[in-house]
Motif scaffolding. Structure first.
Motif, PDB file in Angstrom:
ATOM      1  N   VAL A  18       0.835  -1.201   0.000  1.00  0.00           N
ATOM      2  CA  VAL A  18       0.000   0.000   0.000  1.00  0.00           C
ATOM      3  C   VAL A  18       0.872   1.254   0.000  1.00  0.00           C
ATOM      4  O   VAL A  18       0.628   2.210  -0.754  1.00  0.00           O
ATOM      5  CB  VAL A  18      -0.951   0.001   1.210  1.00  0.00           C
ATOM      6  N   LEU A  19       1.910   1.260   0.824  1.00  0.00           N
ATOM      7  CA  LEU A  19       2.806   2.408   0.903  1.00  0.00           C
ATOM      8  C   LEU A  19       3.500   2.646  -0.429  1.00  0.00           C
ATOM      9  O   LEU A  19       3.595   3.787  -0.902  1.00  0.00           O
ATOM     10  CB  LEU A  19       3.837   2.172   2.011  1.00  0.00           C
ATOM     11  N   SER A  21       2.477   1.786  -3.381  1.00  0.00           N
ATOM     12  CA  SER A  21       1.496   2.272  -4.363  1.00  0.00           C
ATOM     13  C   SER A  21       1.206   3.754  -4.150  1.00  0.00           C
ATOM     14  O   SER A  21       1.109   4.524  -5.112  1.00  0.00           O
ATOM     15  CB  SER A  21       0.198   1.461  -4.266  1.00  0.00           C
ATOM     16  N   ASP A  22       1.064   4.155  -2.887  1.00  0.00           N
ATOM     17  CA  ASP A  22       0.774   5.559  -2.589  1.00  0.00           C
ATOM     18  C   ASP A  22       1.923   6.482  -3.006  1.00  0.00           C
ATOM     19  O   ASP A  22       1.699   7.612  -3.455  1.00  0.00           O
ATOM     20  CB  ASP A  22       0.497   5.737  -1.097  1.00  0.00           C
ATOM     21  N   ASP A  24       4.249   5.615  -5.266  1.00  0.00           N
ATOM     22  CA  ASP A  24       4.667   5.276  -6.628  1.00  0.00           C
ATOM     23  C   ASP A  24       6.150   4.889  -6.668  1.00  0.00           C
ATOM     24  O   ASP A  24       6.902   5.332  -7.529  1.00  0.00           O
ATOM     25  CB  ASP A  24       4.408   6.436  -7.591  1.00  0.00           C
ATOM     26  N   ASP A  61       6.318   3.424   7.707  1.00  0.00           N
ATOM     27  CA  ASP A  61       4.873   3.588   7.823  1.00  0.00           C
ATOM     28  C   ASP A  61       4.302   2.562   8.801  1.00  0.00           C
ATOM     29  O   ASP A  61       4.923   1.530   9.057  1.00  0.00           O
ATOM     30  CB  ASP A  61       4.228   3.411   6.444  1.00  0.00           C
TER      31      ASP A  61
END
Length: 317
Positions: A18-19, A21-22, A24, A61
């Motif tokens: 998720v990190l 993807s956020d 990029d 994160d």
């Protein structure tokens, strides 16, 4: 240029995905990052992702769910390389499975910068209610707020299991993706088996063949299953992804010997899961413990709380 790079590790593979993807960019788990950094320290060849130069920033994160010893190793490694570490997370959410509490200690000592505004709520008053629950103040009043809006109901253990299941089934029948959560494994298992029976009655799974899963469960074609252990060598999407702890999959075929062909419920990648992995590390995926549910993306979720539930668990639900 030195000092221009942001390195984003996270406690779990799902959080790292998720990190990444956020932001990029590629993200790693804390364990894999430290393992490769150790290789670099031994003079072995590692990829450029695992080289650390002065001035670079390591952004951890979900730091509240990271073990204290892991964070200590991250800090020591970064300091030796001349890099800096920034911890991002909520100290009031679920803590690490291993020894944790570092982020909470930093927050209480006054060494943290906090956001002062919430953006994810649309219902008037819900942001304030969430903060009240988060901080543990006036919990009776905040539960009255949720109860008045139909967000929570109370009853016996059996009746609440029924309510959670019925709410899940109603959403699923509408075509939504939904998840049931509970604090203990026994309740999660019971809800998973009940959900599987619902799909059998509805005719949405093919019961002509079954494959054994963990803890005596079985999977049929059409079932949703969840993998519980990272397997980096089991790659999907042309090597761009791998089987991760907490990934959910739809069973598309049962192979001789009990292996499964499955399709990822989000990125749609397909892979063969071997029978020995399934029996040890795979369960039905309709219900989950609150810890394992962190980072899952669904349309709706329905949580079962009890007298044994912690404030952190209820807040994270």
């Amino acid at each position: 240029m030195a000092g221009s790079r942001l390195i984003p590790p996270a406690p779990s593979s799902r959080a790292a995905k998720v990190l990444g993807s956020d932001l990029d960019r590629r993200a790693h788990t804390l364990h894999s990052w430290l393992r490769q950094r150790g290789r670099a320290g031994d003079g072995r060849t590692v990829g450029k992702d695992f080289r650390l130069r002065p001035g670079e920033v390591v952004l951890v994160d979900e730091a509240g769910m990271a073990g204290t010893l892991l964070l200590d190793r991250i800090l020591a490694d970064a300091a030796a390389a001349g890099a800096v570490v920034r911890l991002l997370g909520d100290p009031h959410q679920l803590a690490a499975v291993e020894a944790g509490g570092a982020l909470r200690l930093i927050s209480r000592a006054g060494g943290a910068i906090e956001l002062d505004r919430l953006h994810r709520f649309r219902v008037p008053g819900e942001a304030d209610a969430s903060l009240t629950l988060r901080d543990g103040d006036e919990t009776r009043a905040v539960f009255d707020w949720y109860r008045a809006r139909g967000r929570i109901v109370a009853g016996t253990y059996g009746s609440m299991c029924d309510q959670v299941f019925n709410a899940w089934a109603k959403d699923v029948n509408k075509g939504l993706t939904s998840l049931m959560t509970a604090a203990d494994t026994a309740t999660v298992t019971a809800l998973n088996l009940r959900a599987q029976a619902h799909h059998i009655v509805a005719g949405t799974v093919d019961t002509s063949h079954a494959a054994p899963l963990r803890a005596g469960q079985h999977a049929y074609v059409g079932n949703t299953v969840v993998t519980r252990l990272n397997r980096r060598r089991m790659t999907v999407r042309g090597g761009r992804n791998f089987v991760k702890n907490g990934d959910t999959w739809t069973v598309t075929k049962i192979l001789p010997g009990g292996a499964l062909m499955v399709r990822h419920t989000r990125h749609r990648g397909r892979i063969r899961l071997p029978a020995d992995y399934l029996a040890a590390q795979c369960v039905l995926g309709y219900a989950s413990t609150i810890h394992r549910a962190q980072g899952m993306t669904v349309d709706t979720s329905h949580a079962l709380a009890s007298a044994r539930s912690t404030r952190e668990g209820v807040y994270s639900s």
